[in-house]
Scaffold this motif. Sequence first.
Motif, PDB file in Angstrom:
ATOM      1  N   GLN A 186       0.701  -1.214   0.097  1.00  0.00           N
ATOM      2  CA  GLN A 186      -0.071  -0.020  -0.031  1.00  0.00           C
ATOM      3  C   GLN A 186       0.894   1.509  -0.054  1.00  0.00           C
ATOM      4  O   GLN A 186       1.100   1.673   0.999  1.00  0.00           O
TER       5      GLN A 186
ATOM      6  N   LEU B 191      -0.528   6.999  -4.275  1.00  0.00           N
ATOM      7  CA  LEU B 191       0.103   8.194  -4.888  1.00  0.00           C
ATOM      8  C   LEU B 191      -0.396   9.460  -4.051  1.00  0.00           C
ATOM      9  O   LEU B 191      -1.674   9.712  -4.097  1.00  0.00           O
TER      10      LEU B 191
ATOM     11  N   GLY C   7      -6.431  -2.805  -7.409  1.00  0.00           N
ATOM     12  CA  GLY C   7      -5.858  -2.137  -6.054  1.00  0.00           C
ATOM     13  C   GLY C   7      -6.315  -0.440  -5.993  1.00  0.00           C
ATOM     14  O   GLY C   7      -5.215   0.130  -6.035  1.00  0.00           O
TER      15      GLY C   7
ATOM     16  N   GLU D 287     -10.131  -4.653  -4.805  1.00  0.00           N
ATOM     17  CA  GLU D 287      -9.116  -4.273  -3.542  1.00  0.00           C
ATOM     18  C   GLU D 287      -9.335  -5.362  -2.767  1.00  0.00           C
ATOM     19  O   GLU D 287     -10.472  -5.621  -2.133  1.00  0.00           O
TER      20      GLU D 287
ATOM     21  N   ASN E  94      -1.918   0.745 -10.128  1.00  0.00           N
ATOM     22  CA  ASN E  94      -0.480   1.016  -9.258  1.00  0.00           C
ATOM     23  C   ASN E  94      -0.392  -0.237  -8.631  1.00  0.00           C
ATOM     24  O   ASN E  94      -1.260  -0.281  -7.755  1.00  0.00           O
TER      25      ASN E  94
HETATM   26  N1  SAM Z   1      -4.614   2.810  -6.493  1.00  0.00           N
HETATM   27  C1  SAM Z   1      -3.969   3.629  -5.438  1.00  0.00           C
HETATM   28  C2  SAM Z   1      -2.986   4.584  -5.556  1.00  0.00           C
HETATM   29  O1  SAM Z   1      -2.427   4.742  -6.656  1.00  0.00           O
HETATM   30  O2  SAM Z   1      -2.763   5.614  -4.680  1.00  0.00           O
HETATM   31  C3  SAM Z   1      -3.081   2.742  -4.271  1.00  0.00           C
HETATM   32  C4  SAM Z   1      -2.299   1.481  -4.948  1.00  0.00           C
HETATM   33  S1  SAM Z   1      -1.379   0.681  -3.719  1.00  0.00           S
HETATM   34  C5  SAM Z   1       0.523   0.707  -4.540  1.00  0.00           C
HETATM   35  C6  SAM Z   1      -1.859  -1.047  -4.084  1.00  0.00           C
HETATM   36  C7  SAM Z   1      -2.963  -1.406  -3.541  1.00  0.00           C
HETATM   37  O3  SAM Z   1      -3.576  -2.842  -4.059  1.00  0.00           O
HETATM   38  C8  SAM Z   1      -3.522  -1.230  -2.177  1.00  0.00           C
HETATM   39  O4  SAM Z   1      -4.718  -0.354  -2.092  1.00  0.00           O
HETATM   40  C9  SAM Z   1      -3.418  -2.823  -1.445  1.00  0.00           C
HETATM   41  O5  SAM Z   1      -4.384  -2.857  -0.650  1.00  0.00           O
HETATM   42  C10 SAM Z   1      -4.171  -3.261  -2.892  1.00  0.00           C
HETATM   43  N2  SAM Z   1      -3.738  -4.692  -2.995  1.00  0.00           N
HETATM   44  C11 SAM Z   1      -2.700  -5.617  -2.539  1.00  0.00           C
HETATM   45  N3  SAM Z   1      -2.747  -6.722  -2.912  1.00  0.00           N
HETATM   46  C12 SAM Z   1      -4.117  -7.048  -3.614  1.00  0.00           C
HETATM   47  C13 SAM Z   1      -4.427  -8.010  -4.105  1.00  0.00           C
HETATM   48  N4  SAM Z   1      -3.995  -9.393  -4.493  1.00  0.00           N
HETATM   49  N5  SAM Z   1      -5.523  -7.992  -4.897  1.00  0.00           N
HETATM   50  C14 SAM Z   1      -6.236  -6.737  -4.984  1.00  0.00           C
HETATM   51  N6  SAM Z   1      -5.699  -5.679  -4.472  1.00  0.00           N
HETATM   52  C15 SAM Z   1      -4.670  -5.698  -3.778  1.00  0.00           C
END
Ligand code: SAM
Length: 281
Positions: free
Chosen positions: A8, A11, A38, A59, A102
């Motif tokens: 997590q 951005l 995500g 998510e 992301n």
């Molecule tokens: N999209 C947002 C941004 O760009 O600010 C958050 C990106 S963050 C790098 C990755 C997101 O993916 C987090 O919210 C995390 O909880 C979610 N995530 C992690 N593993 C995942 C999975 N296996 N399936 C779906 N979502 C997941």
Amino acid sequence: LFKKELGQHILKNPLIAQNIVEKVAAGLKCTDVVLEVGPGTGNLTTRILERAKKVVAVELDPRLAAELAKRVQGKPEQRRLDIMVGDVIKTDLPFFDVCISNTPYQISSPLIFKLLAHRPLFRCAVLMFQREFALRLIAKPGDDLYCRLSVNTQLYAKVDHIMKIGKNNFKPPPQVDSSVVRIEPRNPPPPIDFKEWDGLMRIVFVRKNKTLAANFKTTSVLDIIENNYKTFCSANEMMIESNFSIKEKVMSVLKSVGFADSRAAKLDVDDFLKHVHNFFW
Ligand code: SAM
């Protein structure tokens, strides 16, 4: 507040979020369904909703999914956003035209192959990865980072690097910088049995700078091939000659396709595709 183990890194720079969405939007039609992997708190999601007919967001963290739901609650976009709570890798994905993410770095590789195996094929994906992973995806023969991931991805898709993003644009900042890539599946996909293809890549990329002949000559590789060959022969009621040598057979195939002295590090997907059928019985 944010869970590191779920990748997590949110951005925090709105200009970058806007920039990524513009890249996606450039290829969007008003009828498109966008899959977001995500969404986190929805920095990209709300912007994409302004441009697409519908967004399906997957998510894993129920807390963030709830926060995202709250963000659109009572607004007209609410009807156009489907939030699925769960692990995207284990989720049956619905139809989508375009994907944006992301990407949590833990699922980078499985996510790419899940997307590329999805049918019907999507048109394009704009995905953010850790810099080195992104560079592996786009690496070409001769590049240091050229590897099995590069060929396996380029077998199924055209991959372009579109943007570098410094780690300080995220909260909390990750250890390394990121890159955004665009992935466009080859449609139709090459008629290849992926297991066979990947089996070959696993052999030739173990030591990618050695000749293919050297990689195939190791005892462990020859043992596996001999076993497969024997299974194949018995399944097809073929006799194996008493003086049969798997090593000679493999070397003669390599020579006949002109690959014995080639090195994986210098061969591209098309080189492999030209000859891959010769490697299977
Ligand atoms: N999209 C947002 C941004 O760009 O600010 C958050 C990106 S963050 C790098 C990755 C997101 O993916 C987090 O919210 C995390 O909880 C979610 N995530 C992690 N593993 C995942 C999975 N296996 N399936 C779906 N979502 C997941």
